[in-house]
Motif scaffolding. Structure first.
Motif, PDB file in Angstrom:
ATOM      1  N   HIS A 191       0.809  -1.223   0.000  1.00 23.18           N
ATOM      2  CA  HIS A 191       0.000   0.000   0.000  1.00 23.18           C
ATOM      3  C   HIS A 191       0.839   1.269   0.000  1.00 23.18           C
ATOM      4  CE1 HIS A 191      -3.477   2.490   0.524  1.00 23.18           C
ATOM      5  NE2 HIS A 191      -3.125   2.902   1.726  1.00 23.18           N
ATOM      6  N   SER A 192       1.878   1.319   0.800  1.00 18.78           N
ATOM      7  CA  SER A 192       2.637   2.557   0.985  1.00 18.78           C
ATOM      8  C   SER A 192       4.099   2.316   0.640  1.00 18.78           C
ATOM      9  CB  SER A 192       2.507   3.032   2.440  1.00 18.78           C
ATOM     10  OG  SER A 192       3.218   4.222   2.656  1.00 18.78           O
ATOM     11  N   TYR A 193       4.567   2.954  -0.443  1.00 16.93           N
ATOM     12  CA  TYR A 193       5.955   2.777  -0.868  1.00 16.93           C
ATOM     13  C   TYR A 193       6.473   4.019  -1.599  1.00 16.93           C
ATOM     14  CZ  TYR A 193      10.024   0.824  -3.322  1.00 16.93           C
ATOM     15  OH  TYR A 193      11.284   0.602  -3.805  1.00 16.93           O
ATOM     16  N   ASP A 205       8.223  12.873   4.684  1.00 20.58           N
ATOM     17  CA  ASP A 205       7.062  12.730   3.801  1.00 20.58           C
ATOM     18  C   ASP A 205       5.792  12.502   4.613  1.00 20.58           C
ATOM     19  OD1 ASP A 205       8.638  13.009   1.548  1.00 20.58           O
ATOM     20  OD2 ASP A 205       8.907  10.847   1.274  1.00 20.58           O
ATOM     21  N   ASP A 206       4.668  12.855   4.023  1.00 22.36           N
ATOM     22  CA  ASP A 206       3.374  12.651   4.668  1.00 22.36           C
ATOM     23  C   ASP A 206       2.962  11.180   4.612  1.00 22.36           C
ATOM     24  OD1 ASP A 206       3.076  15.434   5.097  1.00 22.36           O
ATOM     25  OD2 ASP A 206       2.303  15.691   3.054  1.00 22.36           O
ATOM     26  N   TRP A 207       2.128  10.789   5.574  1.00 19.45           N
ATOM     27  CA  TRP A 207       1.441   9.495   5.587  1.00 19.45           C
ATOM     28  C   TRP A 207       2.381   8.288   5.693  1.00 19.45           C
ATOM     29  CZ3 TRP A 207       0.180  12.654   1.089  1.00 19.45           C
ATOM     30  CH2 TRP A 207      -0.822  13.581   1.354  1.00 19.45           C
ATOM     31  N   ASN A 224       7.937  -0.377   8.293  1.00 19.04           N
ATOM     32  CA  ASN A 224       8.882   0.142   7.306  1.00 19.04           C
ATOM     33  C   ASN A 224       8.159   0.971   6.260  1.00 19.04           C
ATOM     34  OD1 ASN A 224      11.673  -1.355   7.764  1.00 19.04           O
ATOM     35  ND2 ASN A 224      10.059  -2.859   8.137  1.00 19.04           N
ATOM     36  N   ASP A 225       8.757   2.110   5.896  1.00 16.79           N
ATOM     37  CA  ASP A 225       8.221   2.924   4.815  1.00 16.79           C
ATOM     38  C   ASP A 225       8.892   2.522   3.503  1.00 16.79           C
ATOM     39  OD1 ASP A 225      10.767   4.138   4.776  1.00 16.79           O
ATOM     40  OD2 ASP A 225      10.100   5.876   5.915  1.00 16.79           O
ATOM     41  N   VAL A 248      -0.680   7.490  -1.165  1.00 15.72           N
ATOM     42  CA  VAL A 248      -0.246   8.882  -1.097  1.00 15.72           C
ATOM     43  C   VAL A 248      -1.166   9.783  -1.928  1.00 15.72           C
ATOM     44  CG1 VAL A 248       1.627  10.468  -1.699  1.00 15.72           C
ATOM     45  CG2 VAL A 248       2.132   8.267  -0.612  1.00 15.72           C
ATOM     46  N   LEU A 249      -1.475  10.950  -1.371  1.00 20.21           N
ATOM     47  CA  LEU A 249      -2.341  11.927  -2.042  1.00 20.21           C
ATOM     48  C   LEU A 249      -1.495  12.893  -2.881  1.00 20.21           C
ATOM     49  CD1 LEU A 249      -4.874  12.628   0.866  1.00 20.21           C
ATOM     50  CD2 LEU A 249      -5.060  10.968  -0.987  1.00 20.21           C
ATOM     51  N   HIS A 250      -1.713  14.215  -2.726  1.00 23.20           N
ATOM     52  CA  HIS A 250      -1.092  15.226  -3.589  1.00 23.20           C
ATOM     53  C   HIS A 250      -1.453  14.922  -5.042  1.00 23.20           C
ATOM     54  CE1 HIS A 250       0.758  16.693  -0.031  1.00 23.20           C
ATOM     55  NE2 HIS A 250       1.647  15.712   0.072  1.00 23.20           N
ATOM     56  N   SER A 251      -0.489  14.696  -5.920  1.00 18.32           N
ATOM     57  CA  SER A 251      -0.804  14.351  -7.315  1.00 18.32           C
ATOM     58  C   SER A 251      -1.315  12.922  -7.442  1.00 18.32           C
ATOM     59  CB  SER A 251       0.434  14.510  -8.190  1.00 18.32           C
ATOM     60  OG  SER A 251       1.409  13.525  -7.875  1.00 18.32           O
ATOM     61  N   GLY A 252      -0.986  12.074  -6.473  1.00 15.76           N
ATOM     62  CA  GLY A 252      -1.422  10.688  -6.496  1.00 15.76           C
ATOM     63  C   GLY A 252      -0.644   9.772  -7.417  1.00 15.76           C
ATOM     64  N   VAL A 253       0.386  10.301  -8.077  1.00 10.81           N
ATOM     65  CA  VAL A 253       1.165   9.462  -8.993  1.00 10.81           C
ATOM     66  C   VAL A 253       2.656   9.716  -8.803  1.00 10.81           C
ATOM     67  CG1 VAL A 253      -0.609   9.246 -10.764  1.00 10.81           C
ATOM     68  CG2 VAL A 253       0.957  11.189 -10.828  1.00 10.81           C
TER      69      VAL A 253
END
Length: 332
Positions: A191-193, A205-207, A224-225, A248-253
């Motif tokens: 999910h988060s990388y 970084d956020d999140w 671990n991030d 991750v949000l912002h641009s999302g990509v």
């Protein structure tokens, strides 16, 4: 220091394309980014996404979902998710990830604990282990961390789906699974990388998983991030070729090509269109990521398509081609 190639900098790896012409492909992967807003507010969009995949199952080799299947980790939302994905059972191999919104002590408590009871109730090991490609899991009778195999032509793929903020002991387990499949190319799904600036998620970084309740764990249970996962797992194994993530949000990509310790490229991609991403409508308007791999021409064409809108996204961050891709297993 991060070892990286920023998206769009090295044309030997990434060439932008400006049209959505159909391409010949030897393998197609469909990525299903965070579906949380659909399950909460727009279930018809999720149903449209999955129905389109089911209708195109013959052209699809693998479906990978990047986590946050639900918004509130509630029974009602899980029922929506299960009903949708059931359309793929027995038609095409699919892999799911657990996101921070899919775990917690109660609905609305996101990743305060690693409680994934509802995820495992609606996608039980007893059912999922019988579907095409399933290989095994980290913990008995749970689907939080699992591995799969898929063969396309002469290439054998190993797919690892890892929990949100994978623990040290999970990364160690994943490494052993990779070592047991030396003739497979490896895809890691978690999910988060990646982060929205085309780098791996790290300090500042956020999140990051470390900011959630599970981030307090230590030792072999420490989270671990993205940068941690790169250092402890991804870069150490020359056959890892892809890492997919959302969250991750912002641009999302974000897109990043890095060279691992064996000297081979790793293609890392973030795709997330949920509510809160810049410009998002209806929780993402049903955008899917489609990767068409031409194993003869050594290229990967990445398209972003919404079956709900019936449209492609032409922005170069969402539609591009990677040339000179490397699909051969590392020399042993």
């Amino acid at each position: 220091m991060k070892t990286m190639m920023k998206y769009g900098v090295f044309s030997t790896f990434v060439i932008l394309v400006i049209s959505c012409k159909s391409v010949d492909h030897n393998m197609r992967i469909v990525l299903v980014p965070d579906t949380q807003t659909y399950t909460e507010k727009y279930p018809e969009i999720l149903r449209t996404q999955i129905q389109w995949i089911a209708d195109n199952a013959r052209e699809t080799d693998l479906v990978i979902q990047q986590g946050d299947l639900t918004q509130n980790n509630s029974k009602e939302e899980w029922e929506t998710v299960r009903q949708a994905f059931r359309k793929l059972d027995g038609k095409v191999p699919y892999v799911l990830a657990v996101g921070n919104h899919d775990m917690g002590s109660a609905p609305g408590k996101f990743a305060d604990t690693r409680n994934t009871t509802l995820f495992n109730r609606y996608f039980p090991y007893s059912e999922m282990s019988g579907l095409p490609g399933f290989g095994g899991s980290f913990e008995p009778d749970t689907m939080d961390n699992a591995w799969y195999t898929v063969k396309t032509g002469k290439i054998k793929w190993l797919v690892l789906s890892l929990e949100f903020g994978p623990r040290n002991k999970v990364l160690a387990w994943a490494g052993k699974i990779i070592e047991e499949h030396p003739d497979h190319l490896v895809i890691v799904n978690t999910h988060s990388y990646m982060y929205a600036d085309n780098t791996r998620q790290g300090e500042g970084d956020d999140w990051r998983p470390q900011v959630y309740g599970i981030g307090k764990d230590t030792g072999e249970d420490a989270v671990n991030d993205g940068e941690d996962i790169w250092q402890k797992l991804i870069k150490r194994y020359p056959n890892v070729r892809f890492v997919f993530s959302g969250h991750v949000l912002h641009s999302g990509v974000g897109t990043l090509v890095s060279i691992n310790d064996g000297g081979y490229p790793v293609y890392q991609m973030l795709a997330n269109y949920q509510e809160g991403v810049k410009g998002a409508e209806k929780g993402g308007n049903g955008w899917l990521r489609i990767l068409d791999m031409d194993l003869r021409e050594n290229s990967i064409e990445v398209n972003t398509y919404s079956p709900y809108l019936g449209k492609h996204m032409e922005d170069p961050a969402h539609h591009f081609r990677i040339q000179n891709a490397f699909f051969e297993p590392a020399e042993q």
